[in-house]
Scaffold this motif. Structure first.
Motif, short mmCIF file in Angstrom:
data_model
loop_
_atom_site.label_atom_id
_atom_site.label_comp_id
_atom_site.label_asym_id
_atom_site.label_seq_id
_atom_site.Cartn_x
_atom_site.Cartn_y
_atom_site.Cartn_z
N MET A 1 0.84 -1.20 0.00
CA MET A 1 0.00 0.00 0.00
C MET A 1 0.88 1.24 0.00
SD MET A 1 -2.83 1.14 2.81
CE MET A 1 -3.58 2.76 2.71
N THR A 2 0.59 2.16 -0.92
CA THR A 2 1.36 3.39 -1.02
C THR A 2 1.03 4.32 0.15
OG1 THR A 2 1.29 3.24 -3.42
CG2 THR A 2 1.92 5.37 -2.47
N LYS A 3 2.07 4.83 0.77
CA LYS A 3 1.86 5.78 1.88
C LYS A 3 2.58 7.08 1.55
CE LYS A 3 1.54 4.86 6.12
NZ LYS A 3 1.80 4.51 7.53
N LEU A 4 1.96 8.17 1.92
CA LEU A 4 2.58 9.48 1.77
C LEU A 4 2.92 10.02 3.15
CD1 LEU A 4 0.36 11.19 -0.96
CD2 LEU A 4 2.64 10.22 -1.24
N GLU A 5 4.09 10.60 3.25
CA GLU A 5 4.50 11.16 4.54
C GLU A 5 3.97 12.59 4.69
OE1 GLU A 5 8.46 10.94 3.51
OE2 GLU A 5 8.58 8.75 3.58
N ASN A 6 3.97 13.01 5.92
CA ASN A 6 3.58 14.40 6.24
C ASN A 6 4.80 15.28 5.97
OD1 ASN A 6 2.61 16.78 7.20
ND2 ASN A 6 2.55 16.15 9.35
N LYS A 7 4.97 15.69 4.69
CA LYS A 7 6.15 16.46 4.29
C LYS A 7 5.82 17.33 3.09
CE LYS A 7 9.33 14.35 1.70
NZ LYS A 7 9.02 14.76 0.32
N LYS A 8 6.80 18.06 2.60
CA LYS A 8 6.60 18.89 1.42
C LYS A 8 6.87 18.10 0.14
CE LYS A 8 7.46 23.44 3.42
NZ LYS A 8 8.18 24.73 3.29
N TYR A 9 6.04 18.35 -0.87
CA TYR A 9 6.16 17.69 -2.16
C TYR A 9 6.08 18.73 -3.27
CZ TYR A 9 5.07 13.22 0.14
OH TYR A 9 5.08 12.10 0.94
N THR A 10 6.69 18.37 -4.43
CA THR A 10 6.36 19.09 -5.65
C THR A 10 5.19 18.35 -6.29
OG1 THR A 10 7.81 17.79 -7.08
CG2 THR A 10 8.76 19.74 -6.00
N PHE A 11 4.50 19.00 -7.20
CA PHE A 11 3.38 18.35 -7.88
C PHE A 11 3.85 17.10 -8.63
CE2 PHE A 11 0.69 17.90 -11.70
CZ PHE A 11 -0.55 17.73 -11.11
N TRP A 12 4.99 17.21 -9.27
CA TRP A 12 5.51 16.10 -10.08
C TRP A 12 5.91 14.93 -9.19
CZ3 TRP A 12 4.77 15.77 -15.03
CH2 TRP A 12 5.45 14.81 -15.78
N GLU A 13 6.54 15.23 -8.06
CA GLU A 13 6.95 14.17 -7.14
C GLU A 13 5.73 13.42 -6.61
OE1 GLU A 13 9.36 13.63 -2.88
OE2 GLU A 13 8.91 15.64 -3.67
N LEU A 14 4.66 14.17 -6.31
CA LEU A 14 3.45 13.55 -5.80
C LEU A 14 2.84 12.62 -6.85
CD1 LEU A 14 1.73 13.66 -3.19
CD2 LEU A 14 0.27 15.31 -4.34
N LEU A 15 2.80 13.10 -8.12
CA LEU A 15 2.24 12.27 -9.19
C LEU A 15 3.08 11.03 -9.46
CD1 LEU A 15 0.88 14.63 -12.01
CD2 LEU A 15 -0.40 13.08 -10.54
N GLU A 16 4.37 11.13 -9.26
CA GLU A 16 5.23 9.96 -9.45
C GLU A 16 4.92 8.88 -8.42
OE1 GLU A 16 9.36 11.42 -11.53
OE2 GLU A 16 9.11 11.80 -9.38
N ARG A 17 4.45 9.30 -7.23
CA ARG A 17 4.22 8.35 -6.15
C ARG A 17 2.79 7.82 -6.11
NH1 ARG A 17 7.18 9.77 -0.63
NH2 ARG A 17 6.46 7.63 -0.37
N VAL A 18 1.83 8.70 -6.40
CA VAL A 18 0.42 8.31 -6.32
C VAL A 18 -0.37 8.98 -7.44
CG1 VAL A 18 0.38 7.95 -3.81
CG2 VAL A 18 -0.14 10.23 -4.76
N GLY A 19 -1.55 8.45 -7.69
CA GLY A 19 -2.47 9.17 -8.55
C GLY A 19 -3.20 10.24 -7.74
#
Length: 750
Positions: A1-19
């Motif tokens: 299961m994909t998890k996102l941390e409580n941190k700063k992201y760029t839009f591109w980095e976020l899209l690379e990790r999740v939809g």
């Protein structure tokens, strides 16, 4: 299961990790709407993004994005508007820099819209299909594609996306190579913070804040993104969404229970617009989206920090319900100069001393003096406003010892009467601190509102006021004003006060240098108070009245004062005082205004939208006429054989002789009596037929039976001139007999 941390992201980095999915429950994309508000937001947001991308080391943080990750997709709860704009920016720059390759398309496809089927299909095909940029607007190019359905233009999200793409094109058309900078993992110039909701135990209120905030288009969100660049510390940036935001959330929740976040955003933005006016040479005309806060950012942060613990109720010790802060949060077009000045006074205290809770006694004195001056000064224009600011600034230099400073203040003709009063009070308080509490109690009165010099003056003995006398006079005044202000019998109570005051002398304030006077109207407007009772309070007649009051039964005492007055028909006051009667001609004087013209007294019968400006008269009544009218109404009860009585108003005091009319005879309504006044001489009684026809013999014989030697008549008019102005009793007795004789006539005998 994909998890996102409580941190700063760029839009591109976020899209690379999740939809990223915009769920059905979200509103349509709004930043591309074609209205002035959305246009300004678009312009400022894109300007900020372009500025960052064109720099080498500048960054921008777009605040928190909230959501839940499910099955590899981020379901957005808040952040839809910002992320959609970032998606369109990435798409356009990739297209322009010819980087919209298979890999780029694969990543962009992970951004999907679920609000409508048309929105989802548009985003999907926009990424998948080839679009060649032309000289024309990109929206036109897209709408000309074979895959674009014309019905999609009815989808507000699609329509808004096309508008935003045009704006992005216009802003970035001359830029090259920015796509690589945008997706760079080294630079990460445009970021936002992600907060995974499933890892936090959220209160219902926080959920409402996050959910409601995304619904309306918020100017504040876009202002905040621009304002953040002036903040020096991360803690301050965090406060914009936490402690500082909660200041406005509490008020917004009371004002808009259905969408408190929207209201909180509006209030926060109003705060910035109004506070910027203090720092702007253009006063209230600077665009807060473009204003440079660099020099004032420290002050603004201090003010917001102090507001965290501040409540408007903290001013109740001075005046109940002042609401200084809440009044300051009005839209800039609605807020008055006085409301701005009051908050400036509060702002200065924050900057000089910090929280009022830390210095309660200093705050009380500061607030007391400034509120008294502000509430008793008329602010007509920007010059008045700036003078008020200068005065507060001068006080602030001695905020710890305000009374000592004021007690040595130089008196000049240029300073206001209220400042002079505060200087006198400061001298008294500086000599004995207990006096502050005595003054505070008196100043709280809703009509006096800080202006109590007359109470201080009448409490003096050998030039020094007495606490006991001040308390006694204040209690008497409060009892008197409560009686006058009572909703039950208010007009009658006001008349009793006017009549009682007249027994002590001609107290009526004059309208400038005219021959117009006022008994005193009771409105709360500052100008009206200044023109009326504030002048009366200073008169010796008012002190004599207070001295005469010795019980709580104000009505009985005023009535006793009135009835003890000896009527003198040669003293015009007698007709208004009218002892032992319940009525007075004052009731016919609009706004309580009269005009004394040589030997005649006229009552204002005109109309004005404001009592304070009711001096523009269109009609007048005359005092003797009104007195006689009321006398007849009381004594005769009915006017048989006539059914109507009314006064004659004039459009000009010199137009015609004033008087009253008694008409509508049951036998023939064309017969009337008129009683006119020859100024300062006598009443003239005339009976006539309004069509100037001969009076029948039967009627004339009855009239003649009341003749005296000096009476005259002809076949069309009966005239009687025997009654002097002091003979109202005789005149009324005469009319009683005359009406009785006429009432005995029958129609068939005439």
């Amino acid at each position: 299961m994909t998890k996102l941390e409580n941190k700063k992201y760029t839009f591109w980095e976020l899209l690379e990790r999740v939809g990223i999915k915009i769920p059905i429950i979200q509103r349509d994309y709004a930043q591309g709407r074609q209205n002035k508000q959305a246009q300004d937001i678009r312009e400022n947001f894109l300007n900020n993004l372009l500025e960052v991308l064109n720099s080498e080391n500048q960054t921008i943080d777009l605040d928190f994005v909230y959501g839940t990750v499910k099955d590899g997709d981020l379901i957005l709860l808040d952040g839809q508007q910002r992320l959609t704009t970032l998606f369109l920016l990435h798409y356009f720059l990739a297209l322009k820099d010819e980087k919209l390759n298979e890999n780029t398309r694969k990543i962009l496809t992970k951004f999907t819209y679920e609000t409508r089927l048309s929105s989802r299909e548009f985003v999907k095909l926009l990424i998948a299909k080839k679009v060649n940029l032309k000289e024309e607007e990109i929206s036109t190019t897209i709408k000309n594609q074979t895959w674009f359905f014309s019905d999609w233009e009815n989808d507000p999200t699609v329509k808004s996306m096309l508008t935003m793409l045009d704006s992005v094109q216009d802003k970035f058309k001359n830029e090259n190579g920015l796509f690589e900078k945008l997706i760079s993992k080294e630079k990460e110039q445009i970021t936002f913070s992600f907060l995974p909701l499933d890892e936090f135990k959220l209160t219902d209120e926080l959920y409402i804040k996050m959910n409601a905030r995304g619904k309306p288009l918020s100017e504040f969100e876009n202002f905040k993104s621009n304002f953040e660049k002036f903040l020096l510390f991360e803690e301050e940036k965090a406060n914009l969404d936490n402690e500082w935001y909660d200041i406005f959330w509490k008020i917004g929740k009371e004002k808009n229970k259905e969408n408190p976040a929207q209201r909180a955003d509006e209030l926060f933005l109003n705060f910035f617009k109004n506070i910027t006016a203090f720092y702007s040479e253009k006063f209230n005309k600077d665009d807060v989206f473009k204003f440079n806060y660099t020099k004032k950012i420290k002050e603004i942060c201090t003010i917001l920090d102090c507001l965290i613990d501040y409540e408007d109720t903290q001013t109740n010790q001075i005046r109940v319900g002042l609401k200084i802060f809440e009044s300051f949060l009005q839209k800039e077009k609605d807020i008055s100069y006085a409301d701005r000045i009051k908050f400036y006074m509060l702002l200065v205290f924050f900057l000089k001393k910090g929280s009022p809770n830390e210095h309660p006694s200093i705050f009380k004195s500061w607030l007391r003096v400034n509120i008294n001056i502000i509430h008793n000064t008329v602010y007509d224009d920007i010059k008045d406003f700036k003078n008020a600011i200068k005065l507060i600034d001068s006080f602030s230099e001695n905020i710890d010892n305000l009374y000592s400073f004021l007690s040595k203040y130089t008196l000049t003709d240029k300073i206001s009467d209220q400042l002079k009063e505060e200087i006198e009070k400061a001298k008294i308080i500086h000599g004995k601190n207990d006096w502050e509490e005595y003054f505070l109690e008196a100043e709280k009165h809703n009509y006096l509102d800080g202006e109590i010099k007359f109470l201080i003056d009448i409490s003096k003995k050998d030039g020094i006021p007495s606490e006991e006398k001040l308390t006694t006079y204040m209690e008497k005044f409060e009892d008197l004003w409560s009686f006058v202000s009572s909703k039950e019998g208010k007009e009658e109570n006001e008349m009793l006060l006017h009549r009682a005051l007249l027994t002590f002398g001609k107290y009526l304030p004059r309208k400038k240098n005219s021959n117009k006077f006022t008994f005193g109207s009771f409105g709360f407007g500052l100008r009206e108070k200044n023109e009326n009772w504030r002048k009366i309070f200073k008169r010796d007649e008012f002190k004599k009245l207070l001295d005469k009051l010795n019980s709580k039964d104000i009505k009985q005492e005023l009535t006793s004062i009135i009835n003890s007055f000896e009527f003198n028909c040669n003293d015009w006051r007698s007709y208004f005082i009218n002892p032992n009667k319940k009525w007075t001609p004052i009731s016919y004087a609009n706004y309580y205004h009269i005009k004394i013209d040589k030997n005649a007294i006229f009552l204002n019968n005109g109309w004005s939208s404001s009592k304070a400006t009711g001096w523009g008269w269109s009609r007048v009544y005359e005092m003797y006429s009104i007195y006689l009218l009321q006398y007849i109404q009381e004594e005769l009860n009915s006017f048989k054989p006539f059914s109507e009585i009314h006064p004659y108003p004039s459009s000009d005091i010199n137009e015609t002789y004033p008087g009253i009319a008694i008409k509508n005879w049951k036998i023939k309504d064309s017969y009337s009596f008129e009683i006119n006044i020859i100024y300062d001489k006598k009443y003239i009684i005339e009976f006539f037929e309004k069509n100037n026809k001969q009076i029948p013999n039967k009627i004339m014989e009855r009239l003649k039976s009341f003749d005296a030697d000096n009476e005259t008549y002809d076949i069309t008019v009966y005239k009687n001139e025997q009654f002097e102005l002091c003979k109202q009793n005789d005149l009324v007795s005469f009319l009683k007999k005359l009406f009785k004789a006429l009432n005995e006539l029958k129609y068939d005998t005439i």
